[in-house]
Design an enzyme around this catalytic site. Structure first.
Site, PDB file in Angstrom:
ATOM      1  CG  LEU A  60      -2.088  -0.987   1.334  1.00  0.00           C
ATOM      2  CD1 LEU A  60      -2.437  -0.899   2.754  1.00  0.00           C
ATOM      3  CD2 LEU A  60      -3.217  -0.690   0.333  1.00  0.00           C
ATOM      4  N   GLY A  61       2.089   1.225   0.524  1.00  0.00           N
ATOM      5  CA  GLY A  61       2.981   2.207   0.698  1.00  0.00           C
ATOM      6  C   GLY A  61       3.987   1.940   1.648  1.00  0.00           C
ATOM      7  N   GLY A  63       7.305   3.993   4.438  1.00  0.00           N
ATOM      8  CA  GLY A  63       8.377   5.376   4.574  1.00  0.00           C
ATOM      9  C   GLY A  63       9.381   4.572   4.645  1.00  0.00           C
ATOM     10  N   GLY A  64      10.328   5.544   5.552  1.00  0.00           N
ATOM     11  CA  GLY A  64      11.459   5.155   6.236  1.00  0.00           C
ATOM     12  C   GLY A  64      11.521   3.737   7.189  1.00  0.00           C
ATOM     13  N   GLY A  66       9.002   1.285   7.407  1.00  0.00           N
ATOM     14  CA  GLY A  66       8.812   0.254   6.809  1.00  0.00           C
ATOM     15  C   GLY A  66       7.658   0.043   5.736  1.00  0.00           C
ATOM     16  CB  VAL A  68       1.569  -0.123   5.117  1.00  0.00           C
ATOM     17  CG1 VAL A  68       0.156  -0.574   5.312  1.00  0.00           C
ATOM     18  CG2 VAL A  68       2.134   0.487   6.036  1.00  0.00           C
ATOM     19  CE  LYS A  82       3.526   1.185  11.764  1.00  0.00           C
ATOM     20  NZ  LYS A  82       2.862   2.251  13.051  1.00  0.00           N
ATOM     21  CG  ASP A 175       3.545  12.386  15.452  1.00  0.00           C
ATOM     22  OD1 ASP A 175       3.613  13.505  15.217  1.00  0.00           O
ATOM     23  OD2 ASP A 175       3.991  11.142  14.841  1.00  0.00           O
TER      24      ASP A 175
END
Length: 354
Positions: A60-61, A63-64, A66, A68, A82, A175
């Site tokens: 699905l996408g 980042g830094g 890991g 998903v 994840k 966050d």
């Protein structure tokens, strides 16, 4: 024989990782309710089946931290898995923290955690699949109608008020930002990413922690003092309101005078020149409630935590706006005020916020 040895070796490795990933601690966290314990721990085999062995087409996408994956569990739940990239103790600690918190949270505007897998070197989290990207994607990509923005603000405020005051031990998200608000097919919001979240014991007003959060959304008082309170989430939520009103990015915006988005917004509000920064679509579609939301945003981003409203007050004010929007005849003015512990919203001292 070789096959049997190989199988045994894989089993031992899974067991080693399970224990390494504090499996027993997790079992303790969820053992207060046996049904959670049974449901929360998902086998690696189940996740491999769910994702066709973590096939690239299921990504699905990422980042830094890991990748998903989208998967379908044997009970036919569609999930997001994840899978972190590397072994960092801090990430394992955040993983444990997220499971501990989300296993006790049940709210329609908080992403649901189905469980976790502890049989890999880096543990994996399994969430409900939320299909429609993030608030950030919609706001800074295709844009959103003012009605949708107001509703998303209300839903997000409800989830934060719930975390702060309706669960057995108050939870501070730490966050809150538009990237961490997921949207489903009906644009219903789901607050996500509780890796940095913290419990606040009932008898305490806050905790001292290492500062963590995202530039542009981070409570300046928390940044300077390392003292985390519920009002830190209120500040971040105030930034989200500013982002919804202006359609500008809090982490990268800078005015010609070198001011941040929040400082610029507060100044223009004080000077009665908000039209200079509001998103044209908000000016076009929003009614009298736009000024009220702006007023609320300014209250939320007050420099001193004690001058900010609580999330429950924020939620009630936003709901009041929506109700008056739906039921009050045109031309009838319905004043809405919030009182935070030391400030009435109409008496905000702007000098404190710039």
């Amino acid at each position: 024989m070789m096959q049997k040895l190989k199988h045994e070796k894989a089993r031992k490795l899974r067991r080693k990782f399970f224990e390494q990933n504090r499996g027993q601690l997790l079992q303790q966290l969820v053992s207060q309710r046996a049904d959670i314990a049974e449901r929360m721990i998902i086998s690696l085999e189940e996740l491999e089946k769910a994702t066709n062995n973590f096939d690239k087409s299921r990504e699905l996408g990422g980042g830094g931290h890991g990748i998903v994956y989208k998967g379908i569990l044997s009970d036919l739940h569609v999930v997001a898995i994840k899978k972190p990239k590397m072994v960092v103790q801090k990430e394992i600690d955040e993983f444990i923290n997220e499971v501990a918190i989300l296993s006790q949270v049940n709210h329609r505007n908080v992403v649901k955690l189905y469980g976790c897998c502890l049989e890999t070197e880096v543990p994996m989290l399994v969430y409900e699949f939320v299909s429609n990207g993030t608030l950030y994607d919609h706001l800074h990509g295709a844009s959103l109608s003012w009605n949708n923005r107001l509703r998303i603000a209300i839903e997000t405020s409800k989830s934060l008020a719930y975390l702060h005051s309706a669960v057995s031990i108050p939870i501070i998200h730490r966050d809150i930002k538009s990237v961490n608000i997921l949207l489903d097919d009906t644009l219903t919001s789901k607050v996500a990413d509780f890796g940095a979240s913290r419990y606040i014991p009932m008898e305490k007003s806050g905790v001292t922690t290492m500062v963590q959060g995202t530039v542009g959304y981070l409570d300046p008082m928390y940044f300077y003092t390392s003292r985390l309170t519920e009002k830190s989430d209120v500040y971040s939520f105030g930034v989200i309101l500013v982002e919804l009103l202006t359609r500008k990015k809090p982490f990268s915006y800078m005015s010609s005078e070198g001011d941040s988005l929040v400082a610029c917004f507060v100044t223009l509000f004080a000077e009665g020149r908000l039209l200079h920064i509001l998103d044209p679509r908000v000016i076009e579609e929003g009614g009298p409630e736009v000024e009220k939301v702006a007023m609320l945003a300014v209250a939320c981003v007050q420099l001193k935590g004690e001058d900010r409203p609580t999330m429950r007050q924020v939620e009630m004010t936003l709901e009041g706006l929506q109700t008056s929007k739906e039921h009050v005849p045109d031309g009838e003015n319905n004043e809405i005020a919030i009182s935070s512990p030391s400030t009435n919203i109409d008496e905000i001292n702007m000098d404190d916020s710039t």
